[in-house]
Scaffold this motif. Structure first.
Motif: not given
Lengths: 219, 219
Positions: A85, A111, B202-215
């Motif tokens: 994640i 958070f 925090s679940i939605e924030l974790q999903i954003l983190a996943y995509h941020e890491q990929r970016k």
């Protein structure tokens, strides 16, 4: 399915699986806190509220298959999912809009415990600028650009009224924020490459209503 | 698949489909507000963020198949889904714990617009009992039983600190509440027949983190 390298696997995780990873992480954290060292896919699936075939399929994207007769190493699987994640990193976050919801979010322990560090609370209302919430000063919204640059903020949280949300999103995007968590009841328009997720607090309530209606019909 | 009566279909909807119905409802409401009268399964799937095969499968549980070459009647499909979820009914709701989050929830327009009516705000702290939030008086937690009986409340929302949450849940269950939406960071234990859903902000924030890491990896 053909063999894949680790980095290819990482890029190929389906969105529905990505959305379940935080749920598995939460279930594993609960197991770790209870002192559990290994668990079967059935146990973990039950704790996460999914079926075990789906769980095994999801974890296979991470290259985690468990050990036959033993199951999964709880602590290691938790680490693998957290790394996948990205929450083993430190994510600085700004929250804009420090009304009741902004206060609640600033105080939300979920958070901090998951790698998200609230580095700034911003509000357009000068009357709020004296406040300290959860140890963080409330500052002027106009400080956004400076804070994002200084702290390397990539994730912004919008907790403003609906009417202010698009203007806040535009300012966030202009200064380099690429992920937005939107609590405002407004649909945001952002350029390609920026992710927006919207939290709808009524969705869970609707799922409860569905089951309530079924209970009433069968009573 | 064999033919089913309406009531059998209603009982047989998979949990994952139930969880997506509110998402379809929200997408359809947006389409109605934009004046759209019909939409293809592809359009609706895109608006809801799922793939169109899954959408068609989900809607088939409701007996909705659309019209070939025309698609779905947006307004009628919205009504079908709202009825299926149960939000065409009026659901009286009590919120317990009127701190920042309780205030934010009491003011949240998304509840009222989806059939949920906040009939009471309860807090154990007498200092809050003078307050009026979103037009509703804050009352003593000890009034819970009377309010639930008078108003036929089946759904309770817990927005207390973690330590108070189980005691609040116990009191809710004892006086007949059968669905609980829990915002407190605590795992609740309730008897069979009571549904609990937990909101993890925090679940939605974790999903954003996943995509941020990929970016970050692909940059």
């Amino acid at each position: 399915m053909t063999a894949r390298t680790t980095s290819e696997t990482a890029r190929d995780i389906p969105e529905a699986t990505v959305a379940r990873l935080p749920v598995y992480l939460r279930a594993l954290t609960t197991l770790v806190e209870a002192g559990t060292q290994t668990c079967s896919s059935e146990d973990l699936a039950a704790a996460a509220g999914v079926n075990s075939a789906k769980l095994r399929k999801d974890l296979s994207y991470l290259g985690s298959y468990g050990t036959r007769g033993v199951g999964y190493d709880v602590d290691y699987l938790r680490y693998q999912i957290a790394r996948e994640i990205g929450v083993t990193q430190d994510w600085p976050v700004v929250i804009v809009g420090i009304g009741n919801l902004g206060h609640a979010l600033a105080n939300y322990s979920g958070f901090r415990s998951r790698g998200f560090r609230v580095v700034a609370l911003l509000d357009a209302d000068p009357e709020r600028h004296d406040e300290v919430v959860a140890g963080v000063d409330v500052r002027a919204f106009d400080d956004l650009e400076q804070i994002v640059a200084d702290q390397g903020v990539a994730i912004g949280v919008i907790a403003t009224p609906a009417l202010a949300a698009q203007a806040v999103a535009d300012r966030m995007v202009a200064c380099g924020i690429t992920s937005i968590l939107n609590f405002a009841p407004a649909v945001l328009s952002v350029p390609d490459g920026v992710d927006v997720r919207k939290v709808d607090l009524s969705i869970e309530l609707q799922i409860l209503a569905y089951h309530e209606q079924r209970k009433a019909q069968s009573a």
